[in-house]
Design an enzyme around this catalytic site. Structure first.
Site, PDB file in Angstrom:
ATOM      1  N   CYS A 179       0.892  -0.989  -0.507  1.00  0.00           N
ATOM      2  CA  CYS A 179      -0.103   0.005  -0.424  1.00  0.00           C
ATOM      3  C   CYS A 179       0.947   1.114   0.051  1.00  0.00           C
ATOM      4  CB  CYS A 179      -0.807   0.048   0.636  1.00  0.00           C
ATOM      5  SG  CYS A 179      -1.855  -1.487   1.440  1.00  0.00           S
ATOM      6  N   ARG A 230       3.905   0.961  -6.981  1.00  0.00           N
ATOM      7  CA  ARG A 230       4.460   0.071  -5.072  1.00  0.00           C
ATOM      8  C   ARG A 230       3.009  -0.975  -5.871  1.00  0.00           C
ATOM      9  NH1 ARG A 230       6.063   2.814  -0.970  1.00  0.00           N
ATOM     10  NH2 ARG A 230       4.838   1.123   0.607  1.00  0.00           N
ATOM     11  N   TRP A 259      -3.019  -2.319  -1.797  1.00  0.00           N
ATOM     12  CA  TRP A 259      -2.296  -3.719  -2.349  1.00  0.00           C
ATOM     13  C   TRP A 259      -3.125  -4.478  -0.888  1.00  0.00           C
ATOM     14  CZ3 TRP A 259       1.674  -7.704  -1.309  1.00  0.00           C
ATOM     15  CH2 TRP A 259       2.025  -8.399  -2.406  1.00  0.00           C
ATOM     16  N   ASN A 286      -1.445   0.535   6.241  1.00  0.00           N
ATOM     17  CA  ASN A 286      -0.293   0.298   5.503  1.00  0.00           C
ATOM     18  C   ASN A 286       0.645  -0.709   6.210  1.00  0.00           C
ATOM     19  OD1 ASN A 286       1.306  -1.550   2.861  1.00  0.00           O
ATOM     20  ND2 ASN A 286       3.164   0.085   3.403  1.00  0.00           N
ATOM     21  N   GLY A 287      -0.161  -2.442   5.947  1.00  0.00           N
ATOM     22  CA  GLY A 287       0.558  -3.283   6.813  1.00  0.00           C
ATOM     23  C   GLY A 287      -0.698  -3.777   7.237  1.00  0.00           C
ATOM     24  N   GLU A 309      17.150 -16.801 -12.057  1.00  0.00           N
ATOM     25  CA  GLU A 309      16.890 -15.241 -11.986  1.00  0.00           C
ATOM     26  C   GLU A 309      16.642 -15.151 -13.362  1.00  0.00           C
ATOM     27  OE1 GLU A 309      16.294 -13.247 -10.120  1.00  0.00           O
ATOM     28  OE2 GLU A 309      16.434 -11.453 -11.183  1.00  0.00           O
ATOM     29  N   LYS A 352      12.516 -13.859 -14.565  1.00  0.00           N
ATOM     30  CA  LYS A 352      12.323 -12.307 -14.926  1.00  0.00           C
ATOM     31  C   LYS A 352      11.063 -12.999 -16.175  1.00  0.00           C
ATOM     32  CE  LYS A 352      13.488  -9.329 -12.549  1.00  0.00           C
ATOM     33  NZ  LYS A 352      13.438 -10.348 -11.417  1.00  0.00           N
ATOM     34  N   GLU A 392       7.038 -13.193 -13.656  1.00  0.00           N
ATOM     35  CA  GLU A 392       7.021 -12.142 -13.656  1.00  0.00           C
ATOM     36  C   GLU A 392       6.534 -11.394 -13.928  1.00  0.00           C
ATOM     37  OE1 GLU A 392       8.934  -9.582 -10.146  1.00  0.00           O
ATOM     38  OE2 GLU A 392      10.543 -10.282 -11.320  1.00  0.00           O
ATOM     39  N   HIS A 424      16.808 -36.944 -14.876  1.00  0.00           N
ATOM     40  CA  HIS A 424      16.641 -37.642 -13.994  1.00  0.00           C
ATOM     41  C   HIS A 424      15.152 -37.439 -13.880  1.00  0.00           C
ATOM     42  CE1 HIS A 424      20.419 -39.009 -12.588  1.00  0.00           C
ATOM     43  NE2 HIS A 424      20.813 -38.117 -12.349  1.00  0.00           N
ATOM     44  N   LYS A 464       5.781  -4.135  -5.588  1.00  0.00           N
ATOM     45  CA  LYS A 464       7.555  -3.920  -5.788  1.00  0.00           C
ATOM     46  C   LYS A 464       8.372  -4.229  -4.037  1.00  0.00           C
ATOM     47  CE  LYS A 464      11.264  -2.608  -7.219  1.00  0.00           C
ATOM     48  NZ  LYS A 464      11.905  -3.215  -7.904  1.00  0.00           N
TER      49      LYS A 464
END
Ligand code: AGP
Length: 606
Positions: free
Chosen positions: A2, A27, A75, A99-100, A479, A483, A486, A502, A601
């Site tokens: 948020c 965000r 969010w 926010n939280g 990585e 990328k 997402e 395997h 983010k």
């Protein structure tokens, strides 16, 4: 995550709130709202959707006119995205943005229902708003202090009381909040990028400090209502740095900022050709004395830790354990006061990583944080912090932060190897010199842009891909896979190349492209064999490799060649084509590259 803003001053509050909320869109959010003092009443406007939906609603309802208020981008954590679950929450007497996560909100709602309160939303936040109303006795400070004693969890709160028009109160615990200090106007915001167009001066609100913000003064108190003196901070990021700088997306801008970001991060830590960590007090003696090293992080930051593990163990011969923070915090880790725990975090606010930090400290380990955001929670709570200097990373998909994180992993590996006498000063200096060549090598690597765009056009309609590699190339393939997933929303999986036979190779058909990373000369023949195995089963193969890797043309479909530097440092370069392939695939698929669906983010909630 948020976003919170607040304003007190001579300007039109609605305009300023919407303007500052727009700077927090990066965000990630699903609804937005504002509360403005209008004719000494609290006027709330809020709606599900992007800010444009809120603006439309304000046009329909009529714009709130006033000079003080609070704003929020949500969010969703408790309750799906909806108008009614949007913030602000409250009633005619008090309104808040949050926010939280309030962990005991159910108990609070039960108590308040017993006191006659009705709840209209599914949010945890509404419980705090109603509790403030319940305790309100005409003294906002006293009211807030009492409520803080009853709520559990994480919060950054913006609060307005009808009886005190022209004032915004704020308080935080675990979620970040700053107080912007302007001329004849003052602000609150989740981070400084929201207010840069108005002021660069701000206070960092510490845990459970309560701020009373007005147009011509800001007073800060501790939870016992004692006044607190605050040190003025100055934001070094100007508005331009937080804008796209001519690139189509923040992500592309940040990919191209990597040479500068790496140079800005490592140069101040090189003294007489050697790695210098004096700024955080990590001497060679202290470093050499650690028994084990743990690296704990999430997502891309964890992948940087994986690169760190390979390099530190190879050069310094010190055992390194890498954990996802969300797993670490519940596995009762075998950490002693003789160990070093490294936390890696771009935002410095990731809840799981923050909790891993606290657990590590409780177990007596020294903690070292590599963080990109100055003054963030993890940076302030770790025993030692080394800031990366990538500048604001706005795009949700982390790129330049990864590069500066692995650059610091190399610096640490070289320093530790030298401190443990595994390499001589000359060898250490040679490694550092090679690292100093990276920014130029990155500039050259970025020339592969067109090939990556072409490769993206060939994989953009795949349902699923494999990323394969060995050793450092395997760490990097993790990585690359993240990328792609997402931002393009195409499923992919990183797999150790030697492990394919395997079981997983059964997935390989003409419909499953394989992206292979080959930069490590000592094991490249093995990976090339694996490439031929998947090719024989019909896979379309994309090879990302060092320029000097030799392979028959018929063995692969597309090749992205990158400059050759010492093998250990090749991840610094090989990540660039992986970033660009993901970026262009997402662009070709018409996705919201900088704000991918479902993502934020910084994940400041568990
Ligand atoms: C990576 O592209 C993602 N944005 C995500 O995995 C991110 O790296 C992770 O959430 C950790 O964030 P932090 O570095 O801010 O702690």
């Amino acid at each position: 995550m948020c976003g919170i803003v607040g304003y007190c001053g001579p300007k039109d509050a609605t305009d300023v709130l919407l303007d500052t909320l727009a700077k927090l869109e990066y965000r990630g959010y699903d609804s937005a709202g504002i509360a403005v003092f209008e004719n000494n009443k609290i006027r709330v406007e809020k709606s599900q959707g992007k800010l444009s939906c809120l603006i439309e609603k304000i046009k329909t309802d009529g714009k709130p006119t006033g000079h003080c208020g609070i704003g929020h981008t949500r969010w969703a954590t408790h309750g799906e995205p909806s108008d009614i679950n949007s913030h602000p929450h409250g009633n005619k007497r008090v309104s808040i943005v949050h926010n939280g996560i309030i962990e005991n909100y159910k108990q609070l709602k039960e108590f308040l229902s017993g006191q006659g309160y009705a709840f209209e939303s599914q949010t945890d936040t509404e419980a705090v708003a109603k509790l403030l109303d319940y305790y309100y006795d005409g003294d906002p400070l006293e009211t807030i202090a009492r409520v803080l004693g009853e709520i559990e969890g994480s919060y950054a709160l913006g609060i307005v009381f009808r009886d005190f028009p022209g004032r915004v109160y704020s308080v935080r615990k675990d979620s970040p909040l700053i107080i912007g200090i302007g001329k004849g106007e003052n602000f609150i915001a989740s981070d400084v990028s929201a207010i840069l167009q108005y002021t660069r001066d701000y206070y960092l609100l510490e845990q459970d400090e309560i701020a009373c913000v007005e147009d011509n003064r800001v007073r800060v108190y501790d939870v016992h209502k004692n006044p607190v003196e605050k040190e003025l901070q100055a934001a070094t990021w100007d508005v331009d740095a937080a804008q796209k700088g001519g690139y189509e997306h923040f992500m592309l801008k940040e990919i191209y900022e990597q040479p500068t970001a790496v140079r800005t991060t490592i140069t101040p830590r090189i003294t007489e050709g050697m790695p210098d960590f004096d700024e955080c007090g990590l001497t060679d003696e202290k470093l050499a004395a650690y028994n084990k090293i743990f690296i704990v992080a999430c997502g891309t930051a964890m992948h940087a830790g994986m690169v760190g593990k390979y390099v530190i163990e190879k050069l310094a011969r010190t055992e390194v354990t890498v954990d996802m923070a969300s797993e670490f915090r519940y596995r009762d880790p075998l950490i002693t006061d003789k160990d070093l725990v490294i936390l890696i975090s771009q935002s410095g606010e990731t809840a799981d990583t923050k909790e891993a930090l606290r657990i590590s400290k409780e177990l007596g380990a020294d903690t070292l944080a590599f963080v990109n955001v100055k003054g963030s929670s993890i940076a302030r709570e770790a025993d030692m912090v080394m800031y990366t200097h990538a500048g604001p990373e706005i795009s949700v998909a982390s790129t330049k932060a990864f590069s500066v994180q692995i650059a610091m992993m190399y610096m640490l590996a070289f320093k530790l190897a030298y401190a443990k006498k595994k390499i001589t000063k000359e060898v250490c200096a040679a490694y550092i010199a090679e690292l100093e060549n990276i920014p130029e090598a990155l500039e050259n690597t970025l020339m592969c842009k067109d090939t990556c765009q072409y490769v993206a056009s060939k994989i953009m309609n795949a349902d699923s891909l494999l990323y394969i590699g060995r050793g450092l190339d395997y760490a990097l393939s993790m990585e690359g896979s993240l990328k792609l997933k997402e931002i393009s929303y195409i499923h992919s999986e990183s797999y150790a190349a030697g492990e394919l036979k395997h079981g997983t190779i059964s997935l390989v058909t003409e419909q499953m492209p394989v992206i292979a990373v080959v930069t490590q000369h000592d094991i490249m023949e093995k990976t090339i064999s694996n490439i031929k195995e998947v090719k024989a089963r019909g896979a379309k193969v994309v090879l990302v490799c060092a320029k000097d890797v030799e392979i028959e043309n018929e063995a692969v479909d597309y090749i992205v060649r990158i400059p050759v530097i010492m093998d250990a440092l090749m991840p610094m370069l090989a990540v660039v084509p992986l970033q660009l392939i993901a970026y262009y695939t997402a662009v070709l698929r018409g996705n919201d590259v900088d704000q991918p669906r479902n993502l934020a983010k910084s994940v400041t909630v568990e």
